[in-house]
Design a protein around this motif. Structure first.
Motif, PDB file in Angstrom:
ATOM      1  N   ARG A  70       0.831  -1.204   0.000  1.00  7.05           N
ATOM      2  CA  ARG A  70       0.000   0.000   0.000  1.00  7.05           C
ATOM      3  C   ARG A  70       0.867   1.256   0.000  1.00  7.05           C
ATOM      4  N   GLY A  71       0.548   2.191  -0.903  1.00  6.63           N
ATOM      5  CA  GLY A  71       1.352   3.388  -1.068  1.00  6.63           C
ATOM      6  C   GLY A  71       1.219   4.377   0.080  1.00  6.63           C
ATOM      7  N   GLU A  72       2.054   5.385   0.052  1.00  9.95           N
ATOM      8  CA  GLU A  72       2.070   6.404   1.093  1.00  9.95           C
ATOM      9  C   GLU A  72       1.048   7.503   0.826  1.00  9.95           C
ATOM     10  N   ILE A  73       0.609   8.146   1.910  1.00 12.39           N
ATOM     11  CA  ILE A  73      -0.187   9.370   1.836  1.00 12.39           C
ATOM     12  C   ILE A  73       0.688  10.484   2.395  1.00 12.39           C
ATOM     13  N   LEU A  74       0.793  11.579   1.651  1.00 14.09           N
ATOM     14  CA  LEU A  74       1.695  12.651   2.057  1.00 14.09           C
ATOM     15  C   LEU A  74       0.985  14.000   2.091  1.00 14.09           C
ATOM     16  N   SER A  75       1.555  14.942   2.822  1.00 17.30           N
ATOM     17  CA  SER A  75       1.038  16.307   2.856  1.00 17.30           C
ATOM     18  C   SER A  75       1.442  17.037   1.590  1.00 17.30           C
ATOM     19  N   SER A  76       0.989  18.276   1.462  1.00 15.80           N
ATOM     20  CA  SER A  76       1.357  19.076   0.291  1.00 15.80           C
ATOM     21  C   SER A  76       2.858  19.333   0.243  1.00 15.80           C
ATOM     22  N   GLY A  77       3.504  19.329   1.403  1.00 11.75           N
ATOM     23  CA  GLY A  77       4.940  19.570   1.469  1.00 11.75           C
ATOM     24  C   GLY A  77       5.781  18.311   1.449  1.00 11.75           C
ATOM     25  N   GLY A  78       5.142  17.150   1.309  1.00  6.88           N
ATOM     26  CA  GLY A  78       5.883  15.895   1.234  1.00  6.88           C
ATOM     27  C   GLY A  78       6.068  15.179   2.549  1.00  6.88           C
ATOM     28  N   ASP A  79       5.445  15.672   3.627  1.00  6.23           N
ATOM     29  CA  ASP A  79       5.516  14.970   4.913  1.00  6.23           C
ATOM     30  C   ASP A  79       4.654  13.711   4.846  1.00  6.23           C
ATOM     31  N   VAL A  80       5.172  12.614   5.355  1.00  4.50           N
ATOM     32  CA  VAL A  80       4.449  11.345   5.302  1.00  4.50           C
ATOM     33  C   VAL A  80       3.355  11.314   6.363  1.00  4.50           C
ATOM     34  N   LEU A  81       2.132  11.128   5.919  1.00  2.00           N
ATOM     35  CA  LEU A  81       0.986  11.072   6.823  1.00  2.00           C
ATOM     36  C   LEU A  81       0.539   9.636   7.076  1.00  2.00           C
ATOM     37  N   GLY A 146       3.036   0.531  -4.109  1.00  2.00           N
ATOM     38  CA  GLY A 146       1.866   1.268  -4.572  1.00  2.00           C
ATOM     39  C   GLY A 146       2.162   2.741  -4.803  1.00  2.00           C
ATOM     40  N   ASP A 147       1.307   3.383  -5.566  1.00  2.00           N
ATOM     41  CA  ASP A 147       1.480   4.807  -5.861  1.00  2.00           C
ATOM     42  C   ASP A 147       1.313   5.645  -4.603  1.00  2.00           C
ATOM     43  N   ARG A 148       1.909   6.821  -4.622  1.00  2.00           N
ATOM     44  CA  ARG A 148       1.848   7.747  -3.497  1.00  2.00           C
ATOM     45  C   ARG A 148       0.795   8.819  -3.768  1.00  2.00           C
ATOM     46  N   VAL A 149       0.011   9.132  -2.751  1.00  2.00           N
ATOM     47  CA  VAL A 149      -1.042  10.140  -2.857  1.00  2.00           C
ATOM     48  C   VAL A 149      -0.581  11.400  -2.129  1.00  2.00           C
ATOM     49  N   PHE A 150      -0.435  12.490  -2.875  1.00  2.00           N
ATOM     50  CA  PHE A 150      -0.084  13.776  -2.284  1.00  2.00           C
ATOM     51  C   PHE A 150      -1.364  14.573  -2.049  1.00  2.00           C
ATOM     52  N   THR A 151      -1.588  14.950  -0.810  1.00  2.00           N
ATOM     53  CA  THR A 151      -2.782  15.715  -0.467  1.00  2.00           C
ATOM     54  C   THR A 151      -2.508  17.212  -0.566  1.00  2.00           C
ATOM     55  N   THR A 152      -3.554  17.992  -0.337  1.00  2.00           N
ATOM     56  CA  THR A 152      -3.441  19.456  -0.278  1.00  2.00           C
ATOM     57  C   THR A 152      -3.204  19.929   1.150  1.00  2.00           C
ATOM     58  N   LEU A 361     -17.272  30.161  -5.842  1.00  2.00           N
ATOM     59  CA  LEU A 361     -16.853  29.030  -5.025  1.00  2.00           C
ATOM     60  C   LEU A 361     -16.081  28.053  -5.892  1.00  2.00           C
ATOM     61  N   MET A 362     -14.876  27.711  -5.466  1.00  7.40           N
ATOM     62  CA  MET A 362     -14.080  26.700  -6.144  1.00  7.40           C
ATOM     63  C   MET A 362     -14.397  25.324  -5.565  1.00  7.40           C
ATOM     64  N   GLN A 363     -14.268  24.299  -6.392  1.00  2.46           N
ATOM     65  CA  GLN A 363     -14.502  22.933  -5.941  1.00  2.46           C
ATOM     66  C   GLN A 363     -13.499  22.573  -4.849  1.00  2.46           C
ATOM     67  N   PRO A 364     -13.971  22.221  -3.636  1.00  2.00           N
ATOM     68  CA  PRO A 364     -13.019  21.836  -2.592  1.00  2.00           C
ATOM     69  C   PRO A 364     -12.424  20.469  -2.893  1.00  2.00           C
ATOM     70  N   TYR A 365     -11.118  20.312  -2.658  1.00  4.25           N
ATOM     71  CA  TYR A 365     -10.518  19.002  -2.893  1.00  4.25           C
ATOM     72  C   TYR A 365      -9.333  18.761  -1.965  1.00  4.25           C
ATOM     73  N   LEU A 366      -9.082  17.476  -1.709  1.00  3.71           N
ATOM     74  CA  LEU A 366      -8.070  17.040  -0.761  1.00  3.71           C
ATOM     75  C   LEU A 366      -6.839  16.419  -1.414  1.00  3.71           C
ATOM     76  N   VAL A 367      -7.003  15.876  -2.609  1.00  2.00           N
ATOM     77  CA  VAL A 367      -5.902  15.176  -3.270  1.00  2.00           C
ATOM     78  C   VAL A 367      -5.347  16.043  -4.384  1.00  2.00           C
ATOM     79  N   ASP A 368      -4.080  16.393  -4.258  1.00  2.00           N
ATOM     80  CA  ASP A 368      -3.433  17.221  -5.269  1.00  2.00           C
ATOM     81  C   ASP A 368      -2.997  16.391  -6.467  1.00  2.00           C
ATOM     82  N   HIS A 369      -2.270  15.305  -6.215  1.00  2.00           N
ATOM     83  CA  HIS A 369      -1.825  14.442  -7.314  1.00  2.00           C
ATOM     84  C   HIS A 369      -1.357  13.104  -6.771  1.00  2.00           C
ATOM     85  N   THR A 370      -1.200  12.152  -7.661  1.00  2.00           N
ATOM     86  CA  THR A 370      -0.595  10.869  -7.312  1.00  2.00           C
ATOM     87  C   THR A 370       0.628  10.663  -8.197  1.00  2.00           C
TER      88      THR A 370
END
Length: 482
Positions: A70-81, A146-152, A361-370
């Motif tokens: 299972r891949g990593e989940i990270l913050s917008s700055g690359g911190d591993v969550l 697995g792929d890494r998910v970068f959040t906002t 209003l902009m669409q709110p989103y949590l995932v920046d990129h994978t």
């Protein structure tokens, strides 16, 4: 003989016409069914495929987890969550380095799944590792990564919001108005995702609903932050709203029920601006009695009340119910954010974000990129418009009201900072004992940096100016100081 032959020919013709008609009906029925199936297939691919793919009942995911770490989940700055650790015996453990701080938004992946762990389940179990490496790993009977998910999500902003809430239950949502990126989403009470399996029974049996993401799903009376909508409706119905004048004596009554200003305050002569800045209940109850209820209801509908909000995580549906038959007491209570109106913190953050962003209003989103384990991009989300909620002129007027609340009103502790802030406080009673939740919604700006909008609720605490504003300040400080 001729007559018989003609009759026979007519019968054949009629039979042929009837058969053709029946054939045409059957053909059209099958064509309609085919079109319905195509339409549903398109709908499924666009709207439902992700939820089915990510479903815990999807057997494909079980097979994927056997061949992919299972891949990593990270913050917008690359911190591993969130990450997966594998010991010498090949046993895998999901680890959350920040523990409780990101509990609800990042979620968990054992005993079911929640948060980003759930909605990005498929992405985390896909591997876009270079195909030759995948072949080698398969031959060696080793798992691919697995792929890494970068959040906002911003670690500093999230941590500041979490710490500022302290021991209180409640929620904080922070957004970037120009893009819709969710910078922080905190909910308390919380849990430790590292021990979710051992704590499961106590969590699901707790009366505190610890697993509920209050930021997106919690429904609360809005209190005075709802006066933003009451003000907007009053502006629409009264182009000369600046001439409004009211003498606050500290209370107002319809003959059966009485409304008081918070803390027994008596504000005296007020215009619409001072009524808003001082959050005068009696003035807004008076304003509410003058409003067209159909128009009021339409405004709230336009601003997403009684609607499902499009967002990656599950959300609650804010409620506004004020029909034509509403009595004066209910109208007055609704106008000050009490009555039967309920909102989610996420919803109030979206309304505030739209005001800051000149009505859009902009669409709110949590995932920046994978991306794959080598850092090569796989998928990327781009900002997009959700809806134009209000006009630019209306947004500019509300910006002025909210800025005045910071400079001369109940959110004055936000004035004089390195950034410029605007907002609205709220104190929402939630029981017959008049116990209250503290609210603040607002935004802040600084040259050279994107704006930030927040919604804060501190449960069972007191006045918004005393309890919610300091939380917002901590968020603003963390965001702009970096």
């Amino acid at each position: 003989m001729k007559t018989t032959s003609k009759t026979s020919t007519d019968r054949k013709a009629k039979t042929s016409v009837g058969s053709n008609r029946e054939f045409a009906v059957v053909t059209y029925i099958f064509l309609i069914i085919f079109l319905i199936l195509i339409a549903y297939f398109v709908y499924f691919m666009l709207a439902k495929s992700d939820s089915f793919i990510n479903s815990s009942y999807n057997p494909r995911l079980d097979s994927m987890s056997k061949t992919v770490v299972r891949g990593e989940i990270l913050s917008s700055g690359g911190d591993v969550l969130a990450k997966t650790q594998t010991d010498a015996d090949g046993n895998e453990t999901r680890v959350y380095p920040y523990g409780r701080i990101f509990a609800h938004v990042v979620g968990y992946s054992s005993n079911g799944k929640s948060g980003i762990e759930s909605v990005e389940n498929f992405a985390l179990l896909r591997s876009h590792t270079f195909f030759l490496e995948q072949i080698v790993n398969d031959l060696k009977d080793e798992k691919n990564i697995g792929d890494r998910v970068f959040t906002t999500l911003d670690v500093d902003v999230q941590a500041a919001a979490y710490e500022a809430l302290g021991s209180y239950d409640g929620a904080v949502v922070a957004l970037q108005p120009s893009t819709g990126k969710v910078l922080a989403m905190v909910s308390k009470p919380d849990f430790d995702p590292n021990t979710i399996a051992t704590d499961w029974d106590s969590l699901i049996n707790s009366e505190s609903s610890m697993l509920l993401n209050r930021a997106a799903q919690g429904l609360y009376p809005p209190g005075s932050v709802f006066k933003i909508l009451t003000t907007l409706e009053f502006m629409r119905e009264n182009p000369g709203y600046a001439a409004y004048n009211y003498d606050c004596t500290g209370s107002i009554s319809d003959g059966y029920n009485e409304i008081h200003c918070y803390g027994g305050s008596v504000h005296g002569q007020e215009d619409i601006y001072t009524s808003f800045a001082k959050s005068c209940n009696t003035s807004f109850a008076n304003i509410g009695l003058s409003l067209n209820l159909d128009s009021y209801s339409d405004l709230c509908s336009k601003l997403l009340f009684n609607k499902s909000i499009s967002f990656e995580l599950p959300t609650g549906k804010s409620q506004f119910t004020l029909g034509k038959s509403a009595g004066t007491s209910q109208i007055m209570q609704t106008a000050i954010g009490q009555g039967e109106t309920l909102v989610t913190p996420l919803h109030m953050a979206l309304i505030t974000s739209a005001i800051c962003n000149d009505g859009t209003l902009m669409q709110p989103y949590l995932v920046d990129h994978t991306e794959n384990e080598s850092g090569e991009p796989v998928e990327e989300n781009e900002p997009k418009v959700y809806e134009k909620l209000i006009s630019e002129e209306e947004a500019a007027a509300l910006q002025q009201f909210m800025a005045n609340t910071v400079e001369n009103g109940t959110a004055s502790s936000l004035s004089g900072q390195a950034y410029s802030a605007a907002g609205k406080t709220g104190t929402a009673e939630f029981n017959s004992n008049k116990d209250s939740h503290a609210w603040f919604v607002g935004y802040a700006s600084m040259e050279g940096k994107e704006d930030i909008a927040v919604a804060v609720i501190v449960e069972d605490s007191g006045a918004g100016s005393s309890y919610a504003v300091p939380v917002a300040k901590a968020v603003f400080d963390a965001y702009f100081v970096k």
